[in-house]
Design a protein around this motif. Structure first.
Motif, PDB file in Angstrom:
ATOM      1  N   PRO A 122       0.797  -1.230   0.000  1.00  0.00           N
ATOM      2  CA  PRO A 122       0.000   0.000   0.000  1.00  0.00           C
ATOM      3  C   PRO A 122       0.827   1.277   0.000  1.00  0.00           C
ATOM      4  CG  PRO A 122      -0.784  -1.510   1.688  1.00  0.00           C
ATOM      5  CD  PRO A 122       0.483  -2.085   1.144  1.00  0.00           C
ATOM      6  N   GLY A 123       2.053   1.216   0.470  1.00  0.00           N
ATOM      7  CA  GLY A 123       2.892   2.404   0.504  1.00  0.00           C
ATOM      8  C   GLY A 123       3.670   2.639  -0.785  1.00  0.00           C
ATOM      9  N   CYS A 124       3.413   1.846  -1.797  1.00  0.00           N
ATOM     10  CA  CYS A 124       4.132   1.937  -3.063  1.00  0.00           C
ATOM     11  C   CYS A 124       3.121   2.150  -4.186  1.00  0.00           C
ATOM     12  CB  CYS A 124       4.903   0.636  -3.293  1.00  0.00           C
ATOM     13  SG  CYS A 124       5.758   0.564  -4.879  1.00  0.00           S
ATOM     14  N   ASN A 125       3.399   3.086  -5.065  1.00  0.00           N
ATOM     15  CA  ASN A 125       2.474   3.304  -6.181  1.00  0.00           C
ATOM     16  C   ASN A 125       3.006   2.731  -7.496  1.00  0.00           C
ATOM     17  OD1 ASN A 125       4.416   5.156  -6.951  1.00  0.00           O
ATOM     18  ND2 ASN A 125       3.064   6.936  -6.876  1.00  0.00           N
ATOM     19  N   GLY A 126       3.939   1.807  -7.399  1.00  0.00           N
ATOM     20  CA  GLY A 126       4.494   1.177  -8.593  1.00  0.00           C
ATOM     21  C   GLY A 126       3.449   0.441  -9.414  1.00  0.00           C
ATOM     22  N   ALA A 127       2.514  -0.230  -8.762  1.00  0.00           N
ATOM     23  CA  ALA A 127       1.456  -0.943  -9.487  1.00  0.00           C
ATOM     24  C   ALA A 127       0.549   0.046 -10.209  1.00  0.00           C
ATOM     25  CB  ALA A 127       0.650  -1.813  -8.539  1.00  0.00           C
ATOM     26  N   THR A 128       0.323   1.200  -9.612  1.00  0.00           N
ATOM     27  CA  THR A 128      -0.499   2.235 -10.244  1.00  0.00           C
ATOM     28  C   THR A 128       0.202   2.765 -11.490  1.00  0.00           C
ATOM     29  OG1 THR A 128      -1.341   2.851  -8.066  1.00  0.00           O
ATOM     30  CG2 THR A 128      -1.696   4.421  -9.853  1.00  0.00           C
ATOM     31  N   ARG A 129       1.507   3.027 -11.369  1.00  0.00           N
ATOM     32  CA  ARG A 129       2.267   3.499 -12.538  1.00  0.00           C
ATOM     33  C   ARG A 129       2.303   2.444 -13.630  1.00  0.00           C
ATOM     34  NH1 ARG A 129       7.373   5.446  -9.455  1.00  0.00           N
ATOM     35  NH2 ARG A 129       6.885   3.423  -8.765  1.00  0.00           N
ATOM     36  N   ALA A 130       2.460   1.172 -13.240  1.00  0.00           N
ATOM     37  CA  ALA A 130       2.463   0.087 -14.227  1.00  0.00           C
ATOM     38  C   ALA A 130       1.103  -0.017 -14.908  1.00  0.00           C
ATOM     39  CB  ALA A 130       2.828  -1.233 -13.552  1.00  0.00           C
ATOM     40  N   ALA A 131       0.027   0.089 -14.135  1.00  0.00           N
ATOM     41  CA  ALA A 131      -1.320   0.032 -14.703  1.00  0.00           C
ATOM     42  C   ALA A 131      -1.538   1.175 -15.688  1.00  0.00           C
ATOM     43  CB  ALA A 131      -2.363   0.061 -13.587  1.00  0.00           C
ATOM     44  N   LEU A 132      -1.071   2.363 -15.336  1.00  0.00           N
ATOM     45  CA  LEU A 132      -1.184   3.510 -16.245  1.00  0.00           C
ATOM     46  C   LEU A 132      -0.422   3.242 -17.543  1.00  0.00           C
ATOM     47  CD1 LEU A 132      -1.944   6.411 -17.003  1.00  0.00           C
ATOM     48  CD2 LEU A 132       0.046   7.172 -15.667  1.00  0.00           C
ATOM     49  N   ALA A 133       0.809   2.769 -17.428  1.00  0.00           N
ATOM     50  CA  ALA A 133       1.620   2.502 -18.625  1.00  0.00           C
ATOM     51  C   ALA A 133       0.943   1.463 -19.523  1.00  0.00           C
ATOM     52  CB  ALA A 133       3.017   2.035 -18.221  1.00  0.00           C
ATOM     53  N   LEU A 134       0.376   0.431 -18.910  1.00  0.00           N
ATOM     54  CA  LEU A 134      -0.313  -0.605 -19.691  1.00  0.00           C
ATOM     55  C   LEU A 134      -1.585  -0.063 -20.342  1.00  0.00           C
ATOM     56  CD1 LEU A 134       0.243  -3.568 -17.253  1.00  0.00           C
ATOM     57  CD2 LEU A 134       1.125  -3.416 -19.598  1.00  0.00           C
ATOM     58  N   ALA A 135      -2.360   0.706 -19.594  1.00  0.00           N
ATOM     59  CA  ALA A 135      -3.587   1.287 -20.139  1.00  0.00           C
ATOM     60  C   ALA A 135      -3.266   2.199 -21.324  1.00  0.00           C
ATOM     61  CB  ALA A 135      -4.340   2.044 -19.052  1.00  0.00           C
TER      62      ALA A 135
END
Length: 183
Positions: A122-135
């Protein structure tokens, strides 16, 4: 009479009036921090929470879908570094660090299959950045809330460079002695 707020409202036995509204006789009453901003309308809340579920999946749901017989209908993508991946990752996940998504995603992933991204926690937004890049590349994507931290904390098996591991479920994150939380 003195106006005071109580959880139940009404007239108290000491002669004061307990109020739950915002004013009495034109005098403003302090509202608690939770209700300082009024809740959204039911329609707005339904739209927001529906959208949230379209963008997110939780660890328990991902684990249940992966454990079920057959194709879960999605792939799991670990967006962390190689050193992090080696420390532990979801079994069957694809390793693709966020920085490499633009150049490698289309060779590793099928655009017709939804992708569930995760990072540390929860303290990392790496998955959010990865999701954005994929989208941005045209993939359907969701983010796994809790990341690898909650995968391990909920007691699900994970892989390391040394093999498979499993930790006892943290009772603050997973129900003791139950298959799921019942959410």
């Amino acid at each position: 009479m003195t106006a005071t707020s109580t959880p139940t409202g009404g007239t108290r036995t000491d002669g004061t009036i307990a109020i739950t509204g915002n004013a009495i006789s034109g005098n403003a009453v302090a509202v608690n921090p939770v209700l300082r901003v009024a809740p959204a309308s039911p329609a707005a809340a339904a739209a927001y929470f529906g959208a949230s579920l379209a963008f997110h999946a939780d660890v328990s749901d991902v684990a249940a879908a992966l454990a079920a017989d057959g194709d879960p209908g999605f792939v799991v993508l670990d967006s962390r570094s190689t050193a992090s991946w080696d420390q532990g990752h979801v079994p069957g996940a694809i390793h693709l660090p966020t920085a490499l998504i633009p150049e490698q995603a289309e060779q590793l992933l099928d655009k017709t299959v939804p992708v569930v991204t995760y990072c540390w926690g929860p303290g990392c937004n790496g998955a959010t950045r990865a999701a954005l890049a994929l989208a941005e590349l045209g993939f359907q994507v969701k983010e796994m809330l809790g990341g690898f931290e909650y995968w391990a904390r909920e007691g699900f098996e994970f892989e390391t460079w040394e093999g498979h591991e499993r930790r006892a479920a943290d009772p603050l994150t997973a129900p003791a002695g139950a298959e799921d939380c019942g959410c």
